[in-house]
Design a protein around this motif. Structure first.
Motif, PDB file in Angstrom:
ATOM      1  N   ASP A  37       0.884  -1.179   0.000  1.00  0.00           N
ATOM      2  CA  ASP A  37       0.000   0.000   0.000  1.00  0.00           C
ATOM      3  C   ASP A  37       0.911   1.215   0.000  1.00  0.00           C
ATOM      4  O   ASP A  37       1.916   1.241   0.710  1.00  0.00           O
ATOM      5  N   ASP A  38       0.586   2.212  -0.795  1.00  0.00           N
ATOM      6  CA  ASP A  38       1.466   3.390  -0.856  1.00  0.00           C
ATOM      7  C   ASP A  38       1.253   4.318   0.330  1.00  0.00           C
ATOM      8  O   ASP A  38       1.999   5.263   0.506  1.00  0.00           O
ATOM      9  N   ASP A  39       0.221   4.069   1.114  1.00  0.00           N
ATOM     10  CA  ASP A  39      -0.023   4.932   2.273  1.00  0.00           C
ATOM     11  C   ASP A  39       0.600   4.317   3.506  1.00  0.00           C
ATOM     12  O   ASP A  39       0.208   3.237   3.946  1.00  0.00           O
ATOM     13  N   ASP A  41       0.522   5.109   6.659  1.00  0.00           N
ATOM     14  CA  ASP A  41      -0.340   4.954   7.842  1.00  0.00           C
ATOM     15  C   ASP A  41      -1.143   3.660   7.738  1.00  0.00           C
ATOM     16  O   ASP A  41      -1.265   2.900   8.697  1.00  0.00           O
ATOM     17  N   VAL A  42      -1.714   3.445   6.546  1.00  0.00           N
ATOM     18  CA  VAL A  42      -2.537   2.258   6.344  1.00  0.00           C
ATOM     19  C   VAL A  42      -1.665   1.011   6.455  1.00  0.00           C
ATOM     20  O   VAL A  42      -2.032   0.031   7.092  1.00  0.00           O
ATOM     21  N   SER A  44       1.172   0.491   8.083  1.00  0.00           N
ATOM     22  CA  SER A  44       1.610   0.106   9.421  1.00  0.00           C
ATOM     23  C   SER A  44       0.420  -0.330  10.282  1.00  0.00           C
ATOM     24  O   SER A  44       0.574  -1.195  11.144  1.00  0.00           O
ATOM     25  N   ALA A  45      -0.757   0.257  10.024  1.00  0.00           N
ATOM     26  CA  ALA A  45      -1.937  -0.168  10.786  1.00  0.00           C
ATOM     27  C   ALA A  45      -2.288  -1.619  10.461  1.00  0.00           C
ATOM     28  O   ALA A  45      -2.614  -2.413  11.348  1.00  0.00           O
ATOM     29  N   LEU A  46      -2.184  -1.944   9.176  1.00  0.00           N
ATOM     30  CA  LEU A  46      -2.474  -3.321   8.753  1.00  0.00           C
ATOM     31  C   LEU A  46      -1.473  -4.294   9.388  1.00  0.00           C
ATOM     32  O   LEU A  46      -1.850  -5.341   9.917  1.00  0.00           O
ATOM     33  N   PRO A 132     -12.902   2.144   4.456  1.00  0.00           N
ATOM     34  CA  PRO A 132     -12.204   1.486   5.569  1.00  0.00           C
ATOM     35  C   PRO A 132     -12.773   0.085   5.799  1.00  0.00           C
ATOM     36  O   PRO A 132     -13.945  -0.138   5.577  1.00  0.00           O
TER      37      PRO A 132
END
Lengths: 236, 580
Positions: A37-39, A41-42, A44-46, A132
């Motif tokens: 994922d290029d984001d 935040d997403v 590391s949350a995953l 989300p």
């Protein structure tokens, strides 16, 4: 009671000690989920969510990064964002498929459009989730993906075993096996091959032994699991 | 001009007698001449006065003339040497020698047509010698005998235009033959007097001409002119002033026009300030105020004030009607306001339209951090609801969620700033930061169209003065345009290069794409309103962008990009105030 029932398989795994990757890598059967994922935040949350249920994960900021990475041969699945700079998730899916990489793919997208979903699912995606996403939904799908990969890997190992055994057969034994698999009688086989029925029986016994089958029925199932190119060998 | 004297004399005869016409000369004998002249002084005289007879003789000449009569009395050894001036219907002792036994007081007046020696001199315009009136039948009863003056020598004195001024004469209480030498002396002095009168007349003419000019100015009624006093009255005003304040001549004459009353309460302080300035400097810089007109309405005026030197507590003021100018100013303001409003509306509409195109992109921009928030919080829940809760890792997950939440706020704020409709403020801003935000907003749009974005944002750029929203609007338009242009291409590489760099006195921003580019004609017309090569859109975007950039003092232009595509560049001047 999050995750305790649906992820029975995963929760059965002992909680992972926070070990350096090199040591974890020793356990080649531990599942590993790859996140692209290029984001950040997403990403590391995953990763953290998966770690919280004891699933190892590795993150990549782009498809290129993933393709250039040196990946351990561990069961698992891929979580891919559909829309990323450079090659998209769908591009990666195609690329992996054409290289015989069978790792199951779960797509995540900010805006699911139907055409894209259809394309992804047709190409064999495990699921197509929109952001989300609910943790349980994701974990369920990840579990499914991992199980699917484990099954695939087991099957692949089995096939490989069969192929290895098959390769040890003599040409005559292979001929006899093919004919047996076709359901032909010993008499017919002996006639076609121009050998005696006794000899056919002898070959058949050797084949069953070499292929480690316990019955004719099992031998036929093993035959059917062999790759098509082997089965079609020397076929008219 | 003799006739005018006669006329004056005739007028005097008809109107000026206070004593009944039948009064005997003897009646005068019982009275002092002074008291008789006093009674005459109060007479209402409505004789048409020529300019010359009313002319003032300056003090220095008066002193000289006094010296002349004093000398004359001394030389001739007589009690009285006089310079008489005719002031129809009277004759006045203009200068009287300060000699012993002289009964004539300066400024005494006597009626004409009473047989005075001087009257004869003036009428005949010839010198007159009366050696002894008592012996002379013709002079026996002339009024001066009452004062004991029985002999007389006098010559006429004229204004340069020939009109009679009066006489210069000597009188004696005793019989006196007055030698011809004395007559010549008198004539000589007469010439001196007449030379003085010539210079007075010349000076007077000059003053008159000047006054006429001023009068013309006053009467031209281009501006209002008033004479006022510190008590608040307006003593004189021209008709333009009366028009401005809506009063008429009658109001003025009856003293109903008062500048103090016409000044609205809130302007009284300003007025007081002006008056103190006037006292110190003698004049007041023109200032704007208001007057209350006769009908109660207000009128804006520009007023300049100067004090009159000779008259204490009085001044002259010039009043200019500002109504027309105010109306024009108000109109200009209104049309400016409407223009600004329209520009704001257009700019806002353009922002909305552009953002509308970016809805999916912005949604994506918001959904990413929302996804992260939810995942992090759910992860935290998992850590907390384990059989052995892991508080530390739960806290870390929540911390990350907080950061994600702040990112959402940022995106929402940024978007909201662009959606809001409000007058734009120019602040100091870092252009790279503003541009990066726009790149963030357009990220989804860029990805959807398979465009590769590269940025070359120069570091350490000077701060510029500008409206963040407007600069971002320009960037938004340029990026969306570029992406749209490239999306029309089939298979070529889609590249967007956004760069900033410092120039000598400005910051240069460039947006280059690898799209189909602009034709020569398109480049020229791209910035025209309603010109569009697209099937959708109003074609206002670039036109609005250009006016925004120009409003910031910069330039926006288009050119061909190398090797292909279009390049849009704009400059924003460096705000020198913001440099340290």
């Amino acid at each position: 009671m999050l995750g305790t029932t649906a992820l029975a398989g995963s929760s059965a795994l002992p909680p992972l000690p926070r070990l350096p990757m090199s040591k974890v890598a020793d356990n080649m059967e531990r599942p590993l989920v790859l996140i692209v994922d290029d984001d950040e935040d997403v990403r590391s949350a995953l990763e953290e969510l998966l770690l919280s249920v004891g699933i190892d994960a590795r993150c990549f900021g782009s498809t290129q990064e993933l393709l250039h990475a040196d990946l351990p041969e561990r069961p698992g699945c891929l979580i891919l964002d559909v829309r990323m700079p450079g090659a998209s998730g769908l591009d990666l899916q195609q690329h992996l498929a054409s290289n015989g990489n069978t790792r199951p793919i779960i797509f995540l997208t900010g805006h699911g459009d139907i055409a894209m979903t259809v394309q992804a699912m047709k190409a064999g995606a495990v699921d197509f989730l929109t952001k989300p996403v609910r943790d349980q939904t994701l974990l369920d799908v990840v579990t499914t993906g991992i199980e699917k990969d484990i099954a695939q890997r087991t099957a692949a190992r089995l096939v490989k075993q069969h192929v290895d055994r098959y390769s040890k057969l003599t040409p005559r034994e292979r001929e006899v096996l093919r004919e047996v698999a076709k359901g032909r009688l010993n008499k017919q086989i002996a006639f076609d091959l121009g050998i005696s029925e006794i000899t056919v029986k002898l070959h058949r016994g050797n084949v069953t032994k070499k292929m480690q089958a316990t019955s004719i029925g099992q031998l036929i199932r093993i035959w059917e699991l062999l790759p098509a190119e082997i089965r079609g060998e020397r076929s008219p | 001009m003799t006739s005018s004297v006669h006329k004056a004399v005739a007028g005097g005869r008809e109107q000026s007698f206070t004593s009944p016409p039948g009064m005997e000369l003897s009646d005068f004998a019982s009275e002092s001449v002074g008291s008789r002249l006093d009674s005459l002084r109060a007479t209402d005289i409505s004789v048409e006065a020529d300019m010359l007879p009313s002319m003032q003789v300056p003090p220095e000449i008066m002193r000289k003339w006094q010296e002349i009569v004093d000398l004359l009395a001394d030389i001739l050894n007589v009690p009285s040497a006089l310079i008489m001036r005719v002031e129809p219907p009277n004759i006045k002792v203009f200068v009287s020698s300060e000699s012993k036994g002289n009964p004539y007081e300066p400024d005494e007046v006597a009626c004409l047509n009473t047989g005075l020696y001087c009257e004869t001199v003036m009428n005949t315009r010839r010198p007159l010698i009366v050696p002894d009136a008592l012996q002379d039948e013709a002079w026996k009863s002339n009024p001066d005998i009452k004062l004991g003056m029985i002999s007389y020598l006098g010559v006429p004195v004229s204004w340069p235009d020939g009109e009679i001024f009066g006489t210069i004469c000597v009188l004696d209480k005793k019989s006196n033959g007055y030698s011809e030498l004395y007559l010549r002396l008198l004539l000589q002095w007469r010439d001196v007097l007449q030379a003085d009168l010539r210079s007075i007349a010349a000076a007077q003419r000059e003053i008159e001409q000047r006054e006429a000019k001023i009068r013309r100015l006053v009467d031209a009624n281009i501006i209002g002119i008033i004479i006022w006093n510190v008590d608040g009255q307006i003593l004189d005003a021209n008709s333009e002033f009366l028009r401005i304040v809506g009063y008429d001549q009658h109001d003025l004459l009856s003293g109903r026009v008062s500048w103090a009353d016409m000044t609205p309460p809130e302007w009284r302080d300003r007025n007081a300030l002006a008056i103190s300035e006037l006292k110190n400097k003698g004049a007041v810089q023109p200032f704007e105020k208001e007057y209350i007109r006769k009908d109660g309405s207000r009128i804006p005026v520009l007023i300049g004030v100067a004090s009159l030197e000779e008259t204490e507590g009085q001044g002259v003021a010039f009043v200019l009607d500002l109504t027309e100018r105010r109306r024009a100013e108000a109109e200009a303001r209104e049309s400016e306001r409407r223009f600004r409003n329209m520009q704001m509306e257009l700019a806002h509409a353009n922002r909305l339209a552009t953002l509308g195109q970016l809805t999916a992109s912005i949604t994506h921009e918001v959904k990413q951090p929302i996804t992260a928030v939810l995942l992090n919080i759910q992860t935290a829940q998992r850590f907390l609801t384990r059989q052995q809760p892991d508080i530390e890792r739960a806290k870390k997950a929540i911390d990350r969620a907080v950061l994600n939440g702040m990112r959402i706020t940022e995106v929402v704020d940024r978007t909201h700033a662009l959606v809001r409709k409000e007058p734009t403020r120019k602040d100091s801003l870092e252009i790279n930061e503003a541009i990066s935000e726009v790149i963030g907003l357009t990220r989804g749009e860029v990805l959807k169209n398979g465009v590769q974005v590269r940025t070359q944002l120069a570091e350490g750029l000077p701060v510029i003065q500008g409206s963040r929203v407007q600069i971002q609007q320009v960037m938004l338009n340029l990026i969306v345009n570029a992406v749209e242009a490239m999306s029309q291409m089939s298979d070529d590489r889609r590249e967007l290069l956004i760069s900033t760099q410092a120039e000598a006195d400005c910051v240069l921003v460039a947006v280059r794409d690898s799209g189909p580019g602009l034709s020569e004609g398109d480049i020229e017309r791209a910035f025209e309103a309603f010109y569009t090569t697209k099937s959708s859109g109003l074609g206002m975007g670039l036109s609005i962008c250009r006016s925004i950039v120009e409003d910031h003092g910069g330039r926006l232009w288009a050119a061909a990009n190398v090797p292909k595509g279009a390049a849009f560049q704009f400059t924003i001047p460096i705000n020198s105030d913001c440099q340290d």
